[in-house]
Design a protein around this motif. Structure first.
Motif, PDB file in Angstrom:
ATOM      1  N   TRP A  74       0.842  -1.205   0.000  1.00 43.13           N
ATOM      2  CA  TRP A  74       0.000   0.000   0.000  1.00 43.13           C
ATOM      3  C   TRP A  74       0.875   1.252   0.000  1.00 43.13           C
ATOM      4  N   LEU A 123      -5.904  -7.632  -0.157  1.00 38.00           N
ATOM      5  CA  LEU A 123      -5.648  -6.185  -0.169  1.00 38.00           C
ATOM      6  C   LEU A 123      -4.234  -5.852  -0.656  1.00 38.00           C
ATOM      7  N   ARG A 177     -14.158  -4.774   0.653  1.00 39.68           N
ATOM      8  CA  ARG A 177     -12.864  -4.233   0.207  1.00 39.68           C
ATOM      9  C   ARG A 177     -12.087  -5.318  -0.527  1.00 39.68           C
ATOM     10  N   TYR A 180     -13.520  -5.863  -4.029  1.00 40.46           N
ATOM     11  CA  TYR A 180     -13.039  -4.826  -4.953  1.00 40.46           C
ATOM     12  C   TYR A 180     -11.598  -5.123  -5.377  1.00 40.46           C
ATOM     13  N   HIS A 246     -20.820   2.889   4.943  1.00 40.24           N
ATOM     14  CA  HIS A 246     -19.569   3.640   5.086  1.00 40.24           C
ATOM     15  C   HIS A 246     -19.022   3.963   3.705  1.00 40.24           C
ATOM     16  N   GLY A 248     -15.999   4.103   2.503  1.00 41.40           N
ATOM     17  CA  GLY A 248     -14.971   3.195   1.975  1.00 41.40           C
ATOM     18  C   GLY A 248     -15.606   1.951   1.378  1.00 41.40           C
ATOM     19  N   TYR A 249     -16.528   1.373   2.118  1.00 40.31           N
ATOM     20  CA  TYR A 249     -17.190   0.163   1.619  1.00 40.31           C
ATOM     21  C   TYR A 249     -18.087   0.495   0.427  1.00 40.31           C
ATOM     22  N   CYS A 252     -16.080   0.636  -2.678  1.00 39.39           N
ATOM     23  CA  CYS A 252     -15.664  -0.713  -3.105  1.00 39.39           C
ATOM     24  C   CYS A 252     -16.854  -1.483  -3.685  1.00 39.39           C
ATOM     25  N   ARG A 300     -19.416   8.498   7.121  1.00 39.10           N
ATOM     26  CA  ARG A 300     -20.685   7.931   7.581  1.00 39.10           C
ATOM     27  C   ARG A 300     -21.505   8.973   8.322  1.00 39.10           C
ATOM     28  N   LYS A 303     -20.667  11.587  11.374  1.00 37.15           N
ATOM     29  CA  LYS A 303     -19.243  11.592  11.665  1.00 37.15           C
ATOM     30  C   LYS A 303     -18.615  12.799  10.978  1.00 37.15           C
ATOM     31  N   TYR A 309     -12.020  10.736   2.214  1.00 34.78           N
ATOM     32  CA  TYR A 309     -13.319  10.463   1.584  1.00 34.78           C
ATOM     33  C   TYR A 309     -13.539  11.307   0.327  1.00 34.78           C
ATOM     34  N   TRP A 312     -13.008   8.230  -1.660  1.00 34.51           N
ATOM     35  CA  TRP A 312     -13.944   7.108  -1.452  1.00 34.51           C
ATOM     36  C   TRP A 312     -15.391   7.521  -1.719  1.00 34.51           C
ATOM     37  N   TYR A 386      -1.240   7.711   3.032  1.00 30.74           N
ATOM     38  CA  TYR A 386      -2.611   7.338   2.646  1.00 30.74           C
ATOM     39  C   TYR A 386      -3.434   8.587   2.290  1.00 30.74           C
TER      40      TYR A 386
HETATM   41  C1  FPP Z   1     -13.762   3.688   9.840  1.00 37.09           C
HETATM   42  O1  FPP Z   1     -12.723   4.365  10.372  1.00 37.09           O
HETATM   43  C2  FPP Z   1     -13.252   3.020   8.600  1.00 37.09           C
HETATM   44  C3  FPP Z   1     -13.769   1.893   8.102  1.00 37.09           C
HETATM   45  C4  FPP Z   1     -14.880   1.230   8.805  1.00 37.09           C
HETATM   46  C5  FPP Z   1     -13.268   1.272   6.831  1.00 37.09           C
HETATM   47  C6  FPP Z   1     -12.918   2.231   5.763  1.00 37.09           C
HETATM   48  C7  FPP Z   1     -12.742   1.607   4.436  1.00 37.09           C
HETATM   49  C8  FPP Z   1     -12.066   2.211   3.464  1.00 37.09           C
HETATM   50  C9  FPP Z   1     -11.463   3.556   3.657  1.00 37.09           C
HETATM   51  C10 FPP Z   1     -11.938   1.555   2.119  1.00 37.09           C
HETATM   52  C11 FPP Z   1     -10.613   0.938   1.902  1.00 37.09           C
HETATM   53  C12 FPP Z   1     -10.550   0.384   0.530  1.00 37.09           C
HETATM   54  C13 FPP Z   1      -9.726  -0.575   0.110  1.00 37.09           C
HETATM   55  C14 FPP Z   1      -9.697  -0.917  -1.324  1.00 37.09           C
HETATM   56  C15 FPP Z   1      -8.848  -1.313   1.032  1.00 37.09           C
HETATM   57  P1  FPP Z   1     -12.939   5.565  11.424  1.00 37.09           P
HETATM   58  O2  FPP Z   1     -13.989   5.213  12.423  1.00 37.09           O
HETATM   59  O3  FPP Z   1     -11.590   5.929  11.936  1.00 37.09           O
HETATM   60  O4  FPP Z   1     -13.400   6.710  10.464  1.00 37.09           O
HETATM   61  P2  FPP Z   1     -14.809   7.491  10.308  1.00 37.09           P
HETATM   62  O5  FPP Z   1     -15.073   8.188  11.597  1.00 37.09           O
HETATM   63  O6  FPP Z   1     -14.533   8.460   9.211  1.00 37.09           O
HETATM   64  O7  FPP Z   1     -15.852   6.487   9.941  1.00 37.09           O
END
Ligand code: FPP
Ligand code: ZN
Length: 482
Positions: A74, A123, A177, A180, A246, A248-249, A252, A300, A303, A309, A312, A386
């Motif tokens: 990564w 991944l 993930r 994807y 979410h 990220g999901y 994906c 999400r 938050k 994001y 994403w 990242y």
């Molecule tokens: C919550 O983090 C984060 C996740 C539940 C997963 C996030 C998924 C991705 C970013 C996708 C990754 C994609 C690949 C291809 C590996 P947090 O609670 O620190 O953040 P938040 O408050 O913004 O939800």
């Protein structure tokens, strides 16, 4: 969407830790808005970000990255693609160093691990192959032809579950993930088959939550085994999503859904799995934060906004276009004004996007850049590899509208020769589907002017169009007639 329909984040007289951190974040963000002459201050500090990347690449990552020992592919991909987005090419020596490092992560049983001699995992496999798409080349020592594709395919098949999903690694969990990552890798390397992806689209669709976004997985529904040796029986729907929607999901899941389109029966077929497009669009647009000049995205509901994001969630809007969803296909928004319901007709006064591309760029430029180089979640946090990539990729998707072009697709189907074998044109359709993306003319929106322009990135793969085309042309045995 314009400010006319953007409301401030609602508050009430019941403060909670969530509403307090939201208020504090808005305060800090507003302090980063230049008081006057906004355009003069909207500078992308390309040179500082390049120095940040060069430091990591040449001197090695600082000690605080030691917790990411299992994420070495990564770190490589984030760095290499950030260079590409900043329009910086690597010299042949550094390219070779990258290829040799990446190839040491390939596992003898197929796939790539997070470092030398680490177990293969979907991944890092995706990250390693994407990094090779950027730095690698065909032939001896170039990486591409040293990827063991038959073993990679067997590794993928060994992770397949009866409901169409995949474990991310042996004895591990199921997660979109991983799906994807598998689909990108299999598409780029021409090892995607109907057998590999049977049932996967239905699984992806089952991860959509009541909010409209997608969660990491859905509830496995197995009936009791009919005997101690027989496998458990998979029950059919409903299979509720497991966990919270979410960004990220959602990216994906949506990108997977788009990559799976060439394998699906016609949309009118009763066996075609379906996603709820309306709730998806509603959820995505609600992830863009206020105030309007700092329209970053959150991951999400309830938050905080975060620079990563920008890709994403911000990047997911380009994917909507792939499904034919854009502002023209979405009903105009009705707003309450002085007790009257009015239809907002000027929501496309900036452009015709479903997200506010200008506000996203402003978030990245004013709040996402660390003063000494690299990009970040939000001030006052530090920059990291990242967030540097995903802020830049988000900036790219806000500047350029890269959408599937039917003309380009027809051209590809017409002139690119691919040996279709027994699959009745499937390989050619996959290739044309993946490579039909091009920039819509006249839609560039560059806040701060041309010096801030970055390269376009492919909405599905997050690689430049050039890197995507080159690696696919190689693996699909592409012959372009003179
Ligand atoms: C919550 O983090 C984060 C996740 C539940 C997963 C996030 C998924 C991705 C970013 C996708 C990754 C994609 C690949 C291809 C590996 P947090 O609670 O620190 O953040 P938040 O408050 O913004 O939800
Ligand atoms: Zn983040």
């Amino acid at each position: 969407m314009t400010s006319a329909v953007r409301r401030p984040v609602p508050t009430d007289s019941f403060p909670t830790s969530t509403s307090n951190t939201q208020a504090e974040t808005e305060k800090v963000l507003l302090e980063h808005l230049p008081a006057a002459d906004k355009n003069a201050a909207a500078t992308l500090h390309k040179n500082a970000h390049m120095q940040f990347l060069v430091r990591n690449m040449v001197q090695g990552f600082p000690a605080r990255y030691s917790s990411q020992d299992a994420s070495q592919p990564w770190l490589m991909y984030w760095t290499l693609h950030a260079f590409s987005i900043l329009q910086v090419g690597l010299d042949p020596g550094n390219k070779q160093r990258a290829i040799d490092t990446i190839m040491a992560w390939q596992h003898p049983d197929g796939g790539f691990g997070g470092g030398p001699k680490q177990a293969p995992h979907l991944l890092p496999t995706y990250a390693a192959v994407s990094a090779l798409a950027i730095a690698g080349r065909p032939g001896e020592g170039g990486g591409w032809d040293q990827i063991d594709r038959p073993k990679m395919y067997d590794f993928f098949m060994s992770l397949k579950q009866p409901d169409g999903s995949f474990l991310v690694a042996r004895h591990s969990e199921v997660d979109v993930r991983g799906i994807y990552c598998l689909l990108v890798t299999a598409t780029l390397l021409d090892i995607i088959t109907p057998e590999l992806v049977a049932g996967t689209a239905a699984f992806v669709a089952s991860c959509q939550t009541y909010e409209g976004g997608f969660s990491s997985a859905s509830q496995p529904y197995y009936g009791p085994p009919s005997s101690t040796t027989a496998p458990p029986t998979l029950l059919q729907s409903p299979r509720p999503a497991l966990g919270e929607a979410h960004g990220g999901y959602t990216f994906c899941a949506l990108a997977s859904w788009v990559m799976l389109q060439p394998f699906l029966p016609s949309p009118s077929s009763p066996s075609q799995p379906k996603i709820n497009r309306k709730s998806l669009v509603r959820w995505l647009v609600q992830m863009q934060g206020a105030p309007v000049e700092l329209g970053g995205f959150k991951g999400r509901t309830n938050k905080l906004v975060d620079g990563c994001y920008s890709w994403w969630v911000g990047g997911a809007f380009a994917l909507l276009e792939s499904l034919g969803i854009n502002s023209a296909s979405v009903a105009p928004i009705s707003v309450e004004k002085d007790g009257q319901t009015e239809t907002d007709t000027d929501w496309d006064d900036i452009d015709d996007s479903l997200m506010n591309r200008k506000a996203l760029q402003e978030y990245i430029l004013y709040a996402g850049q660390h003063p000494v180089g690299g990009l970040r979640d939000k001030p006052p946090k530090n920059a990291d590899a990242y967030h540097t990539l995903y802020c830049l990729a988000g900036l790219s998707s806000a500047q350029h509208k890269v959408v599937p072009s039917p003309t380009r697709q027809a051209e590809l189907l017409d002139c690119w020769t691919v040996d279709d074998g027994v699959d009745g044109g499937l390989r050619k359709r996959i290739l044309a589907h993946a490579l039909s993306y091009s920039e819509e003319e006249g839609t560039e929106t560059i806040v701060g002017g041309p010096p801030n322009r970055v390269n376009a990135t492919h909405p599905l793969f997050n690689l430049t169009i050039t890197h995507t085309e080159a690696i696919m042309a190689h693996f699909y045995g592409q012959v372009v007639p003179p």
